[in-house]
Design a protein around this motif. Structure first.
Motif, PDB file in Angstrom:
ATOM      1  N   ILE A 139      59.148  65.096  64.439  1.00 33.17           N
ATOM      2  CA  ILE A 139      60.264  65.895  63.949  1.00 33.17           C
ATOM      3  C   ILE A 139      60.143  67.261  64.613  1.00 33.17           C
ATOM      4  O   ILE A 139      59.096  67.904  64.525  1.00 33.17           O
ATOM      5  CB  ILE A 139      60.216  66.041  62.412  1.00 33.17           C
ATOM      6  CG1 ILE A 139      60.186  64.675  61.729  1.00 33.17           C
ATOM      7  CG2 ILE A 139      61.374  66.897  61.930  1.00 33.17           C
ATOM      8  CD1 ILE A 139      61.411  63.834  61.931  1.00 33.17           C
ATOM      9  N   ARG A 140      61.217  67.681  65.296  1.00 35.92           N
ATOM     10  CA  ARG A 140      61.204  68.970  65.996  1.00 35.92           C
ATOM     11  C   ARG A 140      62.437  69.775  65.607  1.00 35.92           C
ATOM     12  O   ARG A 140      63.529  69.228  65.499  1.00 35.92           O
ATOM     13  CB  ARG A 140      61.269  68.778  67.510  1.00 35.92           C
ATOM     14  CG  ARG A 140      60.108  68.113  68.135  1.00 35.92           C
ATOM     15  CD  ARG A 140      60.311  68.030  69.644  1.00 35.92           C
ATOM     16  NE  ARG A 140      59.356  67.110  70.234  1.00 35.92           N
ATOM     17  CZ  ARG A 140      59.493  66.552  71.420  1.00 35.92           C
ATOM     18  NH1 ARG A 140      60.544  66.810  72.169  1.00 35.92           N
ATOM     19  NH2 ARG A 140      58.584  65.734  71.885  1.00 35.92           N
ATOM     20  N   PRO A 141      62.269  71.088  65.456  1.00 44.12           N
ATOM     21  CA  PRO A 141      63.461  71.920  65.288  1.00 44.12           C
ATOM     22  C   PRO A 141      64.137  72.075  66.651  1.00 44.12           C
ATOM     23  O   PRO A 141      63.490  72.418  67.639  1.00 44.12           O
ATOM     24  CB  PRO A 141      62.902  73.250  64.784  1.00 44.12           C
ATOM     25  CG  PRO A 141      61.479  73.275  65.237  1.00 44.12           C
ATOM     26  CD  PRO A 141      61.029  71.850  65.355  1.00 44.12           C
ATOM     27  N   LEU A 142      65.429  71.759  66.704  1.00 50.35           N
ATOM     28  CA  LEU A 142      66.187  71.871  67.944  1.00 50.35           C
ATOM     29  C   LEU A 142      67.462  72.659  67.693  1.00 50.35           C
ATOM     30  O   LEU A 142      68.068  72.561  66.627  1.00 50.35           O
ATOM     31  CB  LEU A 142      66.557  70.488  68.486  1.00 50.35           C
ATOM     32  CG  LEU A 142      65.418  69.567  68.909  1.00 50.35           C
ATOM     33  CD1 LEU A 142      65.962  68.204  69.296  1.00 50.35           C
ATOM     34  CD2 LEU A 142      64.650  70.177  70.073  1.00 50.35           C
ATOM     35  N   ASP A 143      67.860  73.429  68.705  1.00 49.09           N
ATOM     36  CA  ASP A 143      69.114  74.157  68.663  1.00 49.09           C
ATOM     37  C   ASP A 143      70.202  73.257  69.233  1.00 49.09           C
ATOM     38  O   ASP A 143      70.197  72.919  70.412  1.00 49.09           O
ATOM     39  CB  ASP A 143      68.990  75.437  69.496  1.00 49.09           C
ATOM     40  CG  ASP A 143      70.231  76.303  69.433  1.00 49.09           C
ATOM     41  OD1 ASP A 143      71.343  75.762  69.326  1.00 49.09           O
ATOM     42  OD2 ASP A 143      70.099  77.539  69.513  1.00 49.09           O
ATOM     43  N   VAL A 144      71.137  72.847  68.387  1.00 46.98           N
ATOM     44  CA  VAL A 144      72.258  72.009  68.805  1.00 46.98           C
ATOM     45  C   VAL A 144      73.540  72.761  68.450  1.00 46.98           C
ATOM     46  O   VAL A 144      73.809  73.025  67.279  1.00 46.98           O
ATOM     47  CB  VAL A 144      72.217  70.632  68.111  1.00 46.98           C
ATOM     48  CG1 VAL A 144      73.438  69.801  68.476  1.00 46.98           C
ATOM     49  CG2 VAL A 144      70.936  69.893  68.479  1.00 46.98           C
ATOM     50  N   ALA A 145      74.275  73.155  69.478  1.00 47.40           N
ATOM     51  CA  ALA A 145      75.535  73.900  69.308  1.00 47.40           C
ATOM     52  C   ALA A 145      75.329  75.177  68.499  1.00 47.40           C
ATOM     53  O   ALA A 145      76.143  75.539  67.658  1.00 47.40           O
ATOM     54  CB  ALA A 145      76.598  73.010  68.678  1.00 47.40           C
ATOM     55  N   GLY A 146      74.197  75.850  68.739  1.00 48.15           N
ATOM     56  CA  GLY A 146      73.928  77.126  68.085  1.00 48.15           C
ATOM     57  C   GLY A 146      73.333  77.034  66.699  1.00 48.15           C
ATOM     58  O   GLY A 146      73.108  78.055  66.051  1.00 48.15           O
ATOM     59  N   VAL A 147      73.054  75.823  66.219  1.00 54.19           N
ATOM     60  CA  VAL A 147      72.465  75.644  64.889  1.00 54.19           C
ATOM     61  C   VAL A 147      71.111  74.966  65.054  1.00 54.19           C
ATOM     62  O   VAL A 147      71.005  73.904  65.655  1.00 54.19           O
ATOM     63  CB  VAL A 147      73.381  74.774  63.989  1.00 54.19           C
ATOM     64  CG1 VAL A 147      72.726  74.526  62.644  1.00 54.19           C
ATOM     65  CG2 VAL A 147      74.737  75.415  63.823  1.00 54.19           C
ATOM     66  N   VAL A 148      70.055  75.582  64.502  1.00 59.11           N
ATOM     67  CA  VAL A 148      68.715  75.010  64.574  1.00 59.11           C
ATOM     68  C   VAL A 148      68.501  74.137  63.341  1.00 59.11           C
ATOM     69  O   VAL A 148      68.708  74.575  62.213  1.00 59.11           O
ATOM     70  CB  VAL A 148      67.635  76.105  64.654  1.00 59.11           C
ATOM     71  CG1 VAL A 148      66.242  75.498  64.625  1.00 59.11           C
ATOM     72  CG2 VAL A 148      67.834  76.949  65.903  1.00 59.11           C
ATOM     73  N   ASP A 149      68.104  72.903  63.597  1.00 62.88           N
ATOM     74  CA  ASP A 149      67.835  71.966  62.508  1.00 62.88           C
ATOM     75  C   ASP A 149      66.736  71.009  62.964  1.00 62.88           C
ATOM     76  O   ASP A 149      66.403  70.959  64.142  1.00 62.88           O
ATOM     77  CB  ASP A 149      69.100  71.183  62.144  1.00 62.88           C
ATOM     78  CG  ASP A 149      69.218  70.924  60.645  1.00 62.88           C
ATOM     79  OD1 ASP A 149      68.158  70.820  59.984  1.00 62.88           O
ATOM     80  OD2 ASP A 149      70.343  70.840  60.152  1.00 62.88           O
ATOM     81  N   ASP A 150      66.179  70.245  62.023  1.00 61.46           N
ATOM     82  CA  ASP A 150      65.116  69.296  62.349  1.00 61.46           C
ATOM     83  C   ASP A 150      65.701  67.950  62.750  1.00 61.46           C
ATOM     84  O   ASP A 150      66.536  67.380  62.034  1.00 61.46           O
ATOM     85  CB  ASP A 150      64.186  69.089  61.147  1.00 61.46           C
ATOM     86  CG  ASP A 150      63.325  70.304  60.872  1.00 61.46           C
ATOM     87  OD1 ASP A 150      63.102  71.096  61.808  1.00 61.46           O
ATOM     88  OD2 ASP A 150      62.883  70.467  59.728  1.00 61.46           O
TER      89      ASP A 150
END
Length: 93
Positions: free
Chosen positions: A8-19
């Motif tokens: 599980i990694r925090p990723l920035d997708v379309a400006g939103v960081v989520d796991d």
């Protein structure tokens, strides 16, 4: 080839960081006769893969005649969710 590695990694997708659940698959460069398909499951019965469920994140050349393909789930993971991963490898005749 080696076993897929999941985390599980925090990723920035379309400006939103989520796991997100990520899956790393290492393969030999030029192994075009092997189709690599990562899949994940919440119950070990139904396995999900393909573009609707897993999004390519990166391809990294490891400079040892292998590359690492990284995919993430299409949606963030919920806290406490049970997730399982596997790689399906098909040899094209």
């Amino acid at each position: 080839q080696s076993a897929p590695v999941a985390e599980i990694r925090p990723l920035d997708v379309a400006g939103v960081v989520d796991d997100y659940l990520t899956i790393d698959i290492r393969r030999r460069l030029g192994a075009d006769d092997v189709i690599t398909t990562p899949q994940f499951s919440t119950d070990l019965l139904t396995w999900l893969g393909g573009a609707d469920n897993l999004v390519p994140v990166s391809v990294i050349n490891n400079n040892d005649r292998t590359e690492t393909l990284t995919f993430r789930t299409a949606n963030p993971v919920s806290a406490g969710a049970h997730l399982f991963v596997r790689g399906q490898f098909l040899l094209v005749p």
